[in-house]
Each structure stands twice: as C-alpha cells, then as structure tokens.
Design an enzyme around this catalytic site. Structure first.
Site, PDB file in Angstrom:
ATOM      1  N   CYS A  91       0.789  -1.289   0.311  1.00 43.90           N
ATOM      2  CA  CYS A  91       0.015  -0.282   0.245  1.00 43.90           C
ATOM      3  C   CYS A  91       0.709   1.231  -0.136  1.00 43.90           C
ATOM      4  O   CYS A  91      -0.065   2.333  -0.373  1.00 43.90           O
ATOM      5  CB  CYS A  91      -1.045  -0.110   1.272  1.00 43.90           C
ATOM      6  SG  CYS A  91      -1.318  -1.862   1.556  1.00 43.90           S
ATOM      7  N   HIS A 343      -8.661   3.207  -3.214  1.00 47.67           N
ATOM      8  CA  HIS A 343      -7.365   3.068  -2.488  1.00 47.67           C
ATOM      9  C   HIS A 343      -6.661   1.754  -3.854  1.00 47.67           C
ATOM     10  O   HIS A 343      -6.539   0.682  -3.432  1.00 47.67           O
ATOM     11  CB  HIS A 343      -7.398   2.338  -1.046  1.00 47.67           C
ATOM     12  CG  HIS A 343      -5.898   1.966  -0.422  1.00 47.67           C
ATOM     13  ND1 HIS A 343      -4.722   2.115  -1.139  1.00 47.67           N
ATOM     14  CD2 HIS A 343      -5.664   0.760   0.576  1.00 47.67           C
ATOM     15  CE1 HIS A 343      -4.354   1.948  -0.758  1.00 47.67           C
ATOM     16  NE2 HIS A 343      -4.530   1.210   0.522  1.00 47.67           N
ATOM     17  N   CYS A 373      -1.204   2.850   6.246  1.00 43.68           N
ATOM     18  CA  CYS A 373      -0.591   1.722   6.984  1.00 43.68           C
ATOM     19  C   CYS A 373      -0.279   1.206   5.126  1.00 43.68           C
ATOM     20  O   CYS A 373      -0.438   1.355   4.050  1.00 43.68           O
ATOM     21  CB  CYS A 373      -2.196   0.744   7.646  1.00 43.68           C
ATOM     22  SG  CYS A 373      -3.299   0.514   6.139  1.00 43.68           S
TER      23      CYS A 373
END
EC number: 2.3.1.16
Length: 387
Positions: A91, A343, A373
């Site tokens: 991520c 995302h 995160c």
C-alpha cells in the site's frame, strides 16, 4: 545534502473498478497520461534532464508487470535515456517511490525525478496470484493476510464501535463530495479519457467512486463482510475498489530555483516502521513518531494530516493514538479519504501526498503529514513543509 522539493503533483480521477470509466484503459495508459501531463504543466523542465522515474505498483503482473514504470515511460514517448523502476511496498509503494527519489536527490545522484504510482484494481485484483508460504503460519496468524480481518482485530483492541465506523465513512463521502462541488480537487485532477456506460469515449474530470447519497443510517444496514458472525467492518466502512494513478515532479531546491519553478513543498522527514501483521493498520503510528522525531517536530506542529483510510476500524485507532481525534474537523482528511475515493494500492501514497499539498496551500499551512498503513504490518510517513 540537497534539499528535496515538490514542484508539481497530479492525479487521475478515481475510477470505479467494477464497470467504471477506466474499464477499457490500462494501467500503462493512466500512468503515461500523467507523465505527459505533469511535464506539459511544467515546460521549463527538459525531460532529458530527468534522471529516473520511480513508480509504485503492487500487483506487478499482467498489464502491470515487466516494469510498468518503463512501459509507461515508453508509451508516453519520454526520452529513452531516462531510467525507470517499479517500486513495491504494498500500500505504501508510491510513497516509497517518493522516498527513493528523494534520497537519490539528497546525495546528488539525481537532480530531477518523476515519481508516482498506479493500480488498476479492475484489471488486476488485489488477490490475483497471491500465494503465501505455508510456513508463515508458524510466526504470523493466517488472518494477517486478510486485510479486513486485521481491521476487525485493530478495531476490537481499541474499542471502536460500529457506529463510530459508520460515522467516519459517511464523513469521508460527504467531505469528498463537498470538495468536488467546491472545486477543491480541480488543481490536482488531470482530466483523463474514459468510457461511459454506453461505451462512448468521454473525458472524466471527477472521482466517480464517491457516493454522495451515503448516510450513517444507510451504512448501518450493511452486513459485516469479513467476519459475518461477530464483525463490525462492512464494505461501506472499507476503502473503495478503484483504478487510478498519481504523479509528482521532484527535484533539488537548487535546480527548481535555477529553472524558475515554484516550490510547492519541501520534504522535511521520511520514515517507515513495522508492526504486528495481525494489526497491520496500526503502522502509521510508529512511522509517524519516527518521522516527527527526525523532523524535530510534534504532532501539534502538523497543520494538515492525510491518513489513508484503508478501513474506518483502522483509521480511528491511529487517529486516537496520534492524538488527532479532537482535531479531525480542523486537520484530518479534510477532503475525504480512501473510503470515498478508493485505494488503488500503488497509487495511494502520492495521491494522498498530492491532496495534502493542495490542502496545505489552500489553508496556508506550514507543515503537513501524509501517512498510511501497509499490508503485513508496516507503516510509512512523510512530513512536508511549505516554503
């Protein structure tokens, strides 16, 4: 060491992964479009002076495989002399790309770098081809590989209620919709070609993922999706699935001044940190503490914060332990976040940084923090300073 500055930052609109506007656009198309667009906005920059392209992407297979950064650069018609590398910290990939470029500039190995990231989650799903080593279960809970269950665990540990999660998610959509209506995304979105529902070509200049009709009452009717029997995390309180790319033009402050470019932000500090994979969403807390220490600043010094919204159950514990819960309406995700915008994994790091820099300018802020995160238990953070 050289001071690293951001002279421009852009992103595509966020497209829905399921039947959205970018269903016939490839990841390389989105990336190449931004590479060309950010250079067109900054004609003072000679593309041949770019040392390297650092591009984040998580699922590096299919159309995103074989070094998508280089493929996109060639597709964009950039000079063949420019290097290109695809970066993967899950991520945090495009934020890691920014950190890698920044360090190259700091030590003098580069003067100008093109940075960004992409993820087409409609074409290459997050779980495509994932094959964890069976031996991992000796050291790590099997559920640590399922992001939704890690959010459930983190939420339970911090006493985050279903009501709090629904309120946070509704806030994200409301703020993102308001930002769209008020034109607050206009400077960061590069209109991008897509396909309408009937297949006709059109230019998308807004985030089609946002659901303006979202309410707390409506979210309360959704069933938990990861732990149906005992859970609280729903699809509505999780980051949306979307397709998108983001880009930044990064250089030494000396080079920016020599070219007569406006310095939009300096990189003040960078950090990464690990945490228990079972609560991977807690990573922003230790990463932020590291970055603040390196910057010689405190959380109180941060005027604006972009905390990536992987899940409401994950964002709220981080906000709580960073001392931000009482400052949400003044500082945190003021234009909404990933619950509303989505995302796209490899895109999000420079996407939230782009939104942050635009917010800092709008609020005449001095310092801003972008943090997120990372799956399997990591966090990454960047502190920006406006000149």
């Amino acid at each position: 060491m050289n001071t690293v500055v951001i002279v421009d930052c852009l992103r595509t609109p966020m497209g829905r992964s399921k039947g959205g506007a970018f269903r016939h656009q490839r990841a390389e198309d989105l990336s190449a479009h931004l590479m060309k667009g950010i250079l067109a906005r900054n004609p003072q920059v000679n593309p041949k002076e770019i040392e390297d392209i650092y591009w984040g992407c998580v699922q590096q297979t299919l159309e995103q495989g074989f070094n998508v950064a280089r493929n996109a650069a060639l597709l964009a018609g950039l000079p063949i002399e420019i290097g290109a590398v695809t970066v993967n910290r899950l991520c945090g990939s495009s934020m890691q790309a920014l950190h890698d470029a920044a360090r190259a500039i700091m030590v003098g190995d580069a003067e100008i770098c093109l940075v960004g990231g992409v993820e087409h989650m409609g074409h290459v799903p997050m779980t495509h081809g994932v094959d964890f080593h069976p031996g991992l279960s000796k050291n790590v809970a099997k559920a640590a590989g399922m992001m939704g269950l890690t959010a459930e665990m983190l939420g339970k540990l911090h006493g985050i209620s279903r009501q709090q999660q629904d309120e946070f998610a509704a806030r994200s959509h409301a703020r993102a919709h308001a930002a769209t209506l008020e034109g607050r995304f206009k400077n960061e979105i590069l209109p991008t070609e897509g396909h309408a529902a009937d297949g006709t070509l059109f230019t998308l200049d807004y985030d089609e993922v946002i659901r303006p009709e979202t309410t707390v009452a409506g979210l309360a009717e959704l069933r938990p999706v990861f732990d149906p029997a005992n859970g609280t995390v729903t699809a509505g309180t999780s980051s949306a699935l979307s397709d998108g790319a983001s880009a930044m033009l990064v250089m030494s402050e000396q080079k920016a001044k020599a070219l007569g470019l406006t310095i939009r932000a300096r990189i003040k500090a960078m950090a990464v940190a690990g945490c228990d994979p079972s609560i991977m969403g807690y990573g922003p807390v230790p990463a932020t503490h590291k970055a603040l220490k390196r910057a010689g600043l405190t959380m109180q010094d941060m005027d604006v914060v972009e905390l990536n919204e992987a899940f409401a159950a994950q964002s709220l514990p981080c906000a709580k332990d960073l001392g931000l819960l009482d400052m949400m309406d003044d500082k945190v995700n003021l234009n909404g976040g990933a619950i509303a915008l989505g995302h796209p994994l490899g895109c999000s790091g420079t996407r939230i940084s782009t939104t942050l820099i635009n917010l800092m300018e709008a609020k005449d802020a001095k310092y801003g923090l972008a943090t997120m995160c990372i799956g399997l238990g990591q966090g990454i953070a960047t502190i920006f300073e406006r000149p």
